[in-house]
Scaffold this motif. Structure first.
Motif, short mmCIF file in Angstrom:
data_model
loop_
_atom_site.label_atom_id
_atom_site.label_comp_id
_atom_site.label_asym_id
_atom_site.label_seq_id
_atom_site.Cartn_x
_atom_site.Cartn_y
_atom_site.Cartn_z
N VAL A 95 38.27 51.43 37.74
CA VAL A 95 37.37 50.54 37.02
C VAL A 95 36.65 51.35 35.94
N PRO A 96 36.86 51.00 34.65
CA PRO A 96 36.19 51.75 33.58
C PRO A 96 34.70 51.43 33.49
N PRO A 97 33.93 52.29 32.83
CA PRO A 97 32.51 52.01 32.64
C PRO A 97 32.32 50.65 31.98
N ALA A 98 31.20 50.01 32.30
CA ALA A 98 30.77 48.73 31.72
C ALA A 98 31.56 47.52 32.24
N THR A 99 32.52 47.71 33.13
CA THR A 99 33.27 46.59 33.71
C THR A 99 32.57 46.10 34.96
N VAL A 100 32.18 44.84 34.97
CA VAL A 100 31.55 44.26 36.15
C VAL A 100 32.60 44.18 37.25
N HIS A 101 32.24 44.67 38.41
CA HIS A 101 33.16 44.66 39.55
C HIS A 101 32.39 44.51 40.85
N ALA A 102 33.11 44.06 41.87
CA ALA A 102 32.60 43.95 43.23
C ALA A 102 33.80 44.15 44.14
N PHE A 103 33.54 44.39 45.41
CA PHE A 103 34.65 44.60 46.33
C PHE A 103 34.22 44.34 47.75
N GLY A 104 35.22 44.06 48.58
CA GLY A 104 34.99 43.85 50.00
C GLY A 104 36.31 43.81 50.73
N ALA A 105 36.24 43.82 52.05
CA ALA A 105 37.46 43.67 52.85
C ALA A 105 37.94 42.23 52.69
N ALA A 106 39.24 42.06 52.62
CA ALA A 106 39.81 40.71 52.51
C ALA A 106 39.49 39.93 53.79
N PRO A 107 39.39 38.61 53.68
CA PRO A 107 39.12 37.80 54.87
C PRO A 107 40.10 38.13 56.00
N GLY A 108 39.56 38.36 57.19
CA GLY A 108 40.39 38.66 58.35
C GLY A 108 40.93 40.07 58.41
N SER A 109 40.60 40.91 57.44
CA SER A 109 41.12 42.28 57.41
C SER A 109 39.98 43.29 57.36
N THR A 110 40.17 44.41 58.04
CA THR A 110 39.29 45.55 57.84
C THR A 110 39.78 46.26 56.58
#
Length: 166
Positions: A95-110
């Motif tokens: 992810v380059p600088p200034a790029t809005v991002h978020a993350f998490g485990a997919a539903p049902g997955s660790t």
């Protein structure tokens, strides 16, 4: 820059048993591997473990740093600008600088990921505060005045919340 140019830090080795662990809710957590001070500001790294379907970070961007994720196990979901991307074991996301991002485990997955920020910013205290927030010992609002210090600038999370609510 010459390959023989001087650097201002020594090689870093962090045995797993010596890395600080910051617990998150539902059994997830950060293993703090190296902060920017130990690498002359070159990078910072942690290993993130997420419980099934757990969020890792709400939408934000970094003004100074790029962020690299290498998915070690499980499946993760990422918000990358306007896109939602699913990434399984062995996937690399940068992810380059200034790029809005978020993350998490997919539903049902660790999920488990190696996360590297370059150039590095001293962020171990940020992760410790996230741990205290997850344990109900601190509030998220306390992080808002620290966005410049940690180079974590929070963004509107409407699209991410909608995608994660499926």
């Amino acid at each position: 820059m010459s390959l023989t140019s001087a650097h201002t830090w020594d090689a870093v080795v962090v045995p797993e048993s010596t890395a600080e662990v910051v617990e998150l809710s539902q059994g997830g957590g950060f293993r703090l591997l190296v902060d920017a001070g130990a690498t002359g500001g070159a990078l910072g790294a942690n290993r993130l473990t997420l419980a099934p379907g757990a969020d890792g970070a709400r939408p934000h961007h970094h003004a100074l740093s790029s962020e690299l994720f290498y998915v070690l196990a499980g499946t993760m979901e990422f918000l990358l600008g306007e896109r939602i991307v699913t990434a399984g074991r062995g996937s690399l996301i940068v992810v380059p600088p200034a790029t809005v991002h978020a993350f998490g485990a997919a539903p049902g997955s660790t999920a488990e990921a190696l996360v590297v920020m370059a150039p590095g910013v001293e962020r171990f205290e940020y992760f410790r505060r996230l741990g205290r927030i997850a344990q109900g010992q601190d509030s998220f609002d306390g992080l808002l005045p620290e966005q410049d210090r940690f180079d974590v600038h929070f963004a509107d999370d409407t699209a991410w919340l909608r995608a994660r609510a499926r």
